[in-house]
Design an enzyme around this catalytic site. Structure first.
Site, PDB file in Angstrom:
ATOM      1  N   LEU A  13      51.068  13.685 -30.772  1.00 35.82           N
ATOM      2  CA  LEU A  13      50.051  14.719 -30.619  1.00 35.82           C
ATOM      3  C   LEU A  13      50.578  16.046 -31.161  1.00 35.82           C
ATOM      4  O   LEU A  13      51.710  16.445 -30.899  1.00 35.82           O
ATOM      5  CB  LEU A  13      49.665  14.878 -29.145  1.00 35.82           C
ATOM      6  CG  LEU A  13      49.006  13.674 -28.476  1.00 35.82           C
ATOM      7  CD1 LEU A  13      48.509  14.056 -27.087  1.00 35.82           C
ATOM      8  CD2 LEU A  13      47.855  13.118 -29.314  1.00 35.82           C
ATOM      9  N   ASP A  30      46.703  17.075 -24.992  1.00 33.00           N
ATOM     10  CA  ASP A  30      47.215  16.337 -23.832  1.00 33.00           C
ATOM     11  C   ASP A  30      48.714  16.512 -23.635  1.00 33.00           C
ATOM     12  O   ASP A  30      49.219  16.439 -22.513  1.00 33.00           O
ATOM     13  CB  ASP A  30      46.903  14.843 -23.971  1.00 33.00           C
ATOM     14  CG  ASP A  30      45.447  14.535 -23.662  1.00 33.00           C
ATOM     15  OD1 ASP A  30      44.749  15.437 -23.157  1.00 33.00           O
ATOM     16  OD2 ASP A  30      44.998  13.403 -23.935  1.00 33.00           O
ATOM     17  N   GLY A  31      49.446  16.728 -24.729  1.00 35.71           N
ATOM     18  CA  GLY A  31      50.879  16.982 -24.602  1.00 35.71           C
ATOM     19  C   GLY A  31      51.156  18.246 -23.801  1.00 35.71           C
ATOM     20  O   GLY A  31      52.052  18.272 -22.950  1.00 35.71           O
ATOM     21  N   HIS A  32      50.368  19.286 -24.046  1.00 36.11           N
ATOM     22  CA  HIS A  32      50.523  20.529 -23.284  1.00 36.11           C
ATOM     23  C   HIS A  32      50.136  20.315 -21.812  1.00 36.11           C
ATOM     24  O   HIS A  32      50.785  20.858 -20.907  1.00 36.11           O
ATOM     25  CB  HIS A  32      49.643  21.633 -23.879  1.00 36.11           C
ATOM     26  CG  HIS A  32      50.047  22.048 -25.262  1.00 36.11           C
ATOM     27  ND1 HIS A  32      49.321  21.721 -26.373  1.00 36.11           N
ATOM     28  CD2 HIS A  32      51.121  22.756 -25.703  1.00 36.11           C
ATOM     29  CE1 HIS A  32      49.909  22.229 -27.448  1.00 36.11           C
ATOM     30  NE2 HIS A  32      51.000  22.849 -27.070  1.00 36.11           N
ATOM     31  N   ASN A  65      45.759  26.026 -29.190  1.00 34.48           N
ATOM     32  CA  ASN A  65      45.158  24.773 -29.622  1.00 34.48           C
ATOM     33  C   ASN A  65      45.718  23.624 -28.786  1.00 34.48           C
ATOM     34  O   ASN A  65      46.279  22.663 -29.305  1.00 34.48           O
ATOM     35  CB  ASN A  65      45.379  24.544 -31.114  1.00 34.48           C
ATOM     36  CG  ASN A  65      44.366  23.561 -31.681  1.00 34.48           C
ATOM     37  OD1 ASN A  65      44.731  22.525 -32.204  1.00 34.48           O
ATOM     38  ND2 ASN A  65      43.095  23.873 -31.571  1.00 34.48           N
ATOM     39  N   LEU A  66      45.546  23.742 -27.494  1.00 37.44           N
ATOM     40  CA  LEU A  66      46.209  22.873 -26.531  1.00 37.44           C
ATOM     41  C   LEU A  66      45.642  21.455 -26.552  1.00 37.44           C
ATOM     42  O   LEU A  66      44.460  21.242 -26.798  1.00 37.44           O
ATOM     43  CB  LEU A  66      46.077  23.474 -25.131  1.00 37.44           C
ATOM     44  CG  LEU A  66      46.558  24.925 -24.982  1.00 37.44           C
ATOM     45  CD1 LEU A  66      46.348  25.414 -23.550  1.00 37.44           C
ATOM     46  CD2 LEU A  66      48.014  25.067 -25.382  1.00 37.44           C
ATOM     47  N   MET A 111      51.594  27.879 -28.972  1.00 41.35           N
ATOM     48  CA  MET A 111      50.835  28.623 -29.972  1.00 41.35           C
ATOM     49  C   MET A 111      49.350  28.283 -29.867  1.00 41.35           C
ATOM     50  O   MET A 111      48.583  28.469 -30.810  1.00 41.35           O
ATOM     51  CB  MET A 111      51.368  28.350 -31.378  1.00 41.35           C
ATOM     52  CG  MET A 111      52.777  28.898 -31.593  1.00 41.35           C
ATOM     53  SD  MET A 111      53.182  29.281 -33.313  1.00 41.35           S
ATOM     54  CE  MET A 111      53.060  27.661 -34.056  1.00 41.35           C
ATOM     55  N   GLY A 152      58.366  20.094 -25.424  1.00 44.60           N
ATOM     56  CA  GLY A 152      58.215  18.703 -25.835  1.00 44.60           C
ATOM     57  C   GLY A 152      59.337  18.275 -26.759  1.00 44.60           C
ATOM     58  O   GLY A 152      59.911  19.094 -27.484  1.00 44.60           O
ATOM     59  N   ASP A 163      59.432  18.265 -31.173  1.00 45.30           N
ATOM     60  CA  ASP A 163      60.186  19.268 -31.928  1.00 45.30           C
ATOM     61  C   ASP A 163      61.646  19.219 -31.471  1.00 45.30           C
ATOM     62  O   ASP A 163      62.150  20.145 -30.829  1.00 45.30           O
ATOM     63  CB  ASP A 163      59.587  20.660 -31.697  1.00 45.30           C
ATOM     64  CG  ASP A 163      58.143  20.729 -32.152  1.00 45.30           C
ATOM     65  OD1 ASP A 163      57.916  20.744 -33.374  1.00 45.30           O
ATOM     66  OD2 ASP A 163      57.248  20.753 -31.293  1.00 45.30           O
TER      67      ASP A 163
END
Length: 284
Positions: free
Chosen positions: A186, A35-37, A32-33, A30, A149, A152
């Site tokens: 994150l 470091d996890g993305h 708003n990227l 969605m 990830g 969730d």
């Protein structure tokens, strides 16, 4: 990087990629990227010839209009991140492109039980929105792999069940939760925390870890006292608790006695921001 905004163009591109036998990896986001993305993108590159990232703030999965309006948007910055990490395609559709007949008239997909418990009980209709848009993306993009990830965790279980039961030929690959140095998971929603809340937020995972250690060490199988103690600690730190419990690792049934594979799931409010986190507990 090829930025595609409509389904017709995307269909044509996917048809070409399939014709030349490219392995496609999809990362639904969605925006708003963070470091996890980026870690998901790097993981996707190991499996895929072509990496596609979608950015779509899906109104169907928000049961609070204020939450939808507040959701952080940073398209220009996101594009820079994707280009720097050599993503091949960004799919950036409008709401009308995804829901041409309107959300209220949209055919939807629901995964039973898992969508209606825990987070699904706290946010009715949320997972129906998630599974509907994910199924639409899977249908259009036809990826070989899709990457999610583990923060969730309930969503991950639901999507795996969706893939299995609707016979998608897609391998779901998950990435452990990426955290800042202070332990905070994150999340795009972290941007909504004020300076004091940023200092408080890491206590969520600290208390989760403490809970896990106590469960492992406890001689008794009964775990309700540990949970109640942890909830009290969270409350004293300023968190308002939606969910904090220990669940079966696969079914997400609430546990009152220890099992070999468990998971702590937490959803809390800190000010106006809702934070979620989890930790697996495996006992030999």
């Amino acid at each position: 990087m090829n930025i595609i905004k409509n389904l017709k163009t995307l269909h044509a591109e996917i048809k070409f990629l399939k014709k030349i036998n490219k392995k496609i990896g999809l990362i639904p986001t969605m925006g708003n990227l963070h470091d996890g993305h980026i870690k998901l993108i790097l993981l996707a590159k190991k499996y895929s010839d072509i990496v596609i990232v979608s950015i779509f703030i899906n109104p169907m999965q928000f049961n609070n209009l204020l939450d939808l309006e507040k959701y952080p948007r940073s398209f220009d910055q996101d594009c820079m991140i994707l280009k720097n990490n050599k993503v091949d395609i960004l799919f950036f559709p409008t709401i009308n492109e995804i829901y041409p007949s309107g959300i209220e008239n949209q055919t939807f997909i629901t995964v039973p039980k898992l969508s209606n418990i825990v987070e699904g009980k706290a946010r009715p209709g949320h997972f129906q929105g998630v599974t509907t848009v994910i199924a639409k993306l899977f249908n259009v993009i036809q990826p070989n792999f899709s990457f999610f990830g583990e923060k969730d965790y309930q969503q991950l279980l639901i999507i795996k069940k969706l893939v299995k039961e609707l016979n998608y030929m897609i391998k779901i690959i998950s990435l452990p939760t990426i955290r800042s140095k202070n332990g905070l998971a994150l999340s795009s929603r972290n941007n909504n925390l004020n300076s004091q809340e940023i200092k408080t937020a890491p206590y969520l995972y600290l208390i989760i870890k403490k809970t896990a250690k106590q469960v492992i060490k406890e001689d008794s199988d009964i775990i309700i006292n540990i949970i109640n103690s942890s909830r009290t600690l969270l409350f004293k730190k300023g968190f308002s608790i939606d969910i904090f419990n220990i669940y079966d690792y696969q079914t997400l049934d609430v546990l009152f006695k220890k099992k070999k594979k468990m998971i702590i799931l937490a959803s809390v409010w800190l000010g106006q921001t809702r934070l979620i986190d989890n930790k697996k507990i495996f006992i030999d």
